[in-house]
Motif scaffolding. Sequence first.
Motif, PDB file in Angstrom:
ATOM      1  N   ARG A  21     -15.207  69.252 -21.869  1.00  0.00           N
ATOM      2  CA  ARG A  21     -15.888  69.854 -21.110  1.00  0.00           C
ATOM      3  C   ARG A  21     -15.957  69.635 -19.450  1.00  0.00           C
ATOM      4  NH1 ARG A  21     -14.615  72.103 -25.474  1.00  0.00           N
ATOM      5  NH2 ARG A  21     -15.551  72.533 -26.973  1.00  0.00           N
ATOM      6  N   ARG A  22     -15.640  70.617 -18.679  1.00  0.00           N
ATOM      7  CA  ARG A  22     -16.425  70.779 -17.339  1.00  0.00           C
ATOM      8  C   ARG A  22     -18.579  70.989 -17.369  1.00  0.00           C
ATOM      9  NH1 ARG A  22     -13.411  69.368 -13.738  1.00  0.00           N
ATOM     10  NH2 ARG A  22     -10.568  70.239 -13.693  1.00  0.00           N
ATOM     11  N   TRP A  23     -18.854  70.411 -16.923  1.00  0.00           N
ATOM     12  CA  TRP A  23     -20.727  70.889 -17.086  1.00  0.00           C
ATOM     13  C   TRP A  23     -21.239  70.124 -15.871  1.00  0.00           C
ATOM     14  CZ3 TRP A  23     -20.396  67.505 -22.681  1.00  0.00           C
ATOM     15  CH2 TRP A  23     -20.431  68.472 -23.412  1.00  0.00           C
ATOM     16  N   ASP A  73      -6.435  74.542 -20.313  1.00  0.00           N
ATOM     17  CA  ASP A  73      -7.753  75.543 -20.992  1.00  0.00           C
ATOM     18  C   ASP A  73      -9.124  74.562 -20.006  1.00  0.00           C
ATOM     19  OD1 ASP A  73      -9.517  75.580 -22.483  1.00  0.00           O
ATOM     20  OD2 ASP A  73      -9.761  73.875 -23.549  1.00  0.00           O
ATOM     21  N   ILE A  74      -8.795  73.520 -19.604  1.00  0.00           N
ATOM     22  CA  ILE A  74      -9.449  72.231 -18.730  1.00  0.00           C
ATOM     23  C   ILE A  74      -9.648  73.991 -16.989  1.00  0.00           C
ATOM     24  CG2 ILE A  74      -9.999  70.712 -17.397  1.00  0.00           C
ATOM     25  CD1 ILE A  74      -9.392  68.882 -19.482  1.00  0.00           C
ATOM     26  N   GLN A  77     -12.118  75.872 -17.193  1.00  0.00           N
ATOM     27  CA  GLN A  77     -13.468  75.808 -17.884  1.00  0.00           C
ATOM     28  C   GLN A  77     -14.064  76.025 -16.097  1.00  0.00           C
ATOM     29  OE1 GLN A  77     -14.321  72.265 -19.877  1.00  0.00           O
ATOM     30  NE2 GLN A  77     -12.969  72.857 -21.137  1.00  0.00           N
ATOM     31  N   ARG A  78     -15.523  76.815 -16.335  1.00  0.00           N
ATOM     32  CA  ARG A  78     -16.376  76.250 -15.401  1.00  0.00           C
ATOM     33  C   ARG A  78     -16.622  74.449 -14.111  1.00  0.00           C
ATOM     34  NH1 ARG A  78     -20.188  77.146 -19.031  1.00  0.00           N
ATOM     35  NH2 ARG A  78     -21.182  74.522 -20.088  1.00  0.00           N
ATOM     36  N   LEU A  82     -15.731  66.658 -15.675  1.00  0.00           N
ATOM     37  CA  LEU A  82     -14.433  67.110 -16.336  1.00  0.00           C
ATOM     38  C   LEU A  82     -15.389  65.609 -17.590  1.00  0.00           C
ATOM     39  CD1 LEU A  82     -13.033  68.092 -18.471  1.00  0.00           C
ATOM     40  CD2 LEU A  82     -10.941  66.727 -16.901  1.00  0.00           C
TER      41      LEU A  82
END
Length: 188
Positions: A21-23, A73-74, A77-78, A82
């Motif tokens: 996930r990118r956060w 997919d990565i 993401q926003r 990562l």
Amino acid sequence: MLFKNDVLAGIARGGVTLAFRRWQKPTVRTGGTLRTAVGVLAIDAIDVVDASDVTNEDAARSGHSSLDRLLADIEGQRAGTLYRIAFHLAGTDPRLELRNLTELGPTEREDLRRRLTALDRDVAWTLQTLRLITSHEGITAAELAGNTGFEKAALKQKIRKLKELGLTESLQSGYRISPRGRAFLDKV
């Protein structure tokens, strides 16, 4: 952290043990847990990674058919850092058992009443919402918002609190009252 249905199925089988996930800031932490539709996940590790360091094994362990699909997919993401999240299925969601408990004694009913009263401290919404869900199985948050005067996002947060008490269940689309919720409402 949300998962697609096919990934949830892989988690339930034990084959999916990673997520990427990118956060801006992680929404889970090492040692914490996360409830999903297939059970509670124990978060084993969270590491910052570079997309160039992601492997074919990572792709398989995250439920992707190939490294290229995981990387796509990565990329979709926003923006953000990562993270590689390692987890394992730790058990069933305790709310599943709770929502099926229909034998409510006076003490348990009073405890639920007290908790609902606390949730209603600013404005009464709990019983109205429970009754709407009871009379319209599958009613969505948007439909409920139109009937209650709450914004959809705020109402969804409120309904999560009812779910924590074992009174409602989320459906693929919308909500329904749980057996426990029905037993409670029958005595109110």
